[in-house]
Design a protein around this motif. Structure first.
Motif, PDB file in Angstrom:
ATOM      1  N   GLY A   1       0.713  -1.102   0.033  1.00 44.73           N
ATOM      2  CA  GLY A   1       0.048  -0.006   0.171  1.00 44.73           C
ATOM      3  C   GLY A   1       1.154   1.654  -0.077  1.00 44.73           C
ATOM      4  N   GLU A   2       1.688   0.984   1.006  1.00 43.58           N
ATOM      5  CA  GLU A   2       2.671   2.435   0.929  1.00 43.58           C
ATOM      6  C   GLU A   2       3.518   3.244  -0.702  1.00 43.58           C
ATOM      7  N   ILE A   3       3.445   1.340  -0.887  1.00 46.08           N
ATOM      8  CA  ILE A   3       4.353   1.540  -2.514  1.00 46.08           C
ATOM      9  C   ILE A   3       3.398   1.823  -3.155  1.00 46.08           C
ATOM     10  N   ILE A   4       2.624   1.869  -4.200  1.00 47.63           N
ATOM     11  CA  ILE A   4       1.356   2.241  -4.682  1.00 47.63           C
ATOM     12  C   ILE A   4       0.852   3.468  -3.981  1.00 47.63           C
TER      13      ILE A   4
ATOM     14  N   GLY B   1      -2.600   5.585  -5.189  1.00 44.97           N
ATOM     15  CA  GLY B   1      -3.246   3.828  -4.772  1.00 44.97           C
ATOM     16  C   GLY B   1      -4.396   3.385  -5.488  1.00 44.97           C
ATOM     17  N   GLU B   2      -4.727   4.123  -6.562  1.00 46.64           N
ATOM     18  CA  GLU B   2      -5.694   3.391  -7.798  1.00 46.64           C
ATOM     19  C   GLU B   2      -4.851   2.695  -8.719  1.00 46.64           C
ATOM     20  N   MET B   3      -5.125   1.550  -8.903  1.00 46.86           N
ATOM     21  CA  MET B   3      -5.311   0.791 -10.108  1.00 46.86           C
ATOM     22  C   MET B   3      -5.648   1.636 -11.686  1.00 46.86           C
ATOM     23  N   LYS B   4      -4.569   2.094 -12.041  1.00 47.39           N
ATOM     24  CA  LYS B   4      -4.852   3.003 -13.740  1.00 47.39           C
ATOM     25  C   LYS B   4      -5.115   1.966 -14.984  1.00 47.39           C
TER      26      LYS B   4
END
Length: 98
Positions: free
Chosen positions: A5-8, A75-78
């Motif tokens: 979570g920290e990475i993304i 944090g959101e997949m694009k």
């Protein structure tokens, strides 16, 4: 998982490459991703994730085919796609999220 979570969860786009060393398409992407990282510099983070060493994460994200490429921003997949891609396509795609 909290480390993931920290990475993304950053403003800079993060390109994740889910791979294994025994998958030819996966290993073919290594040099392409180096080119992408070199071309975009600090505008993107390129992170390679070995599925054999990170099974729990791969299962949580339902990674079934390799290579699987995913772009996250804030944090959101694009974007998500499996298979090989050329460097120019990936660079142009990532620049839409910069």
């Amino acid at each position: 998982m909290s480390k993931f979570g920290e990475i993304i969860d950053v403003e800079t786009p993060v390109l994740l490459d889910f791979f294994t060393e025994w998958n030819e398409q996966s290993t073919a992407m290594h040099s392409i991703l180096r080119d992408v990282a070199a071309a975009l510099g600090d505008k993107v983070k390129v992170i390679k994730i070995d599925v054999d060493k990170n099974r729990e994460l791969a299962e949580a994200l339902r990674v079934k085919k390799l290579p699987t490429l995913i772009i996250y921003k804030n944090g959101e997949m694009k974007w998500r796609q499996t298979g090989e891609h050329d460097a120019n396509t990936l660079i142009n795609l990532i620049q839409t999220y910069v």
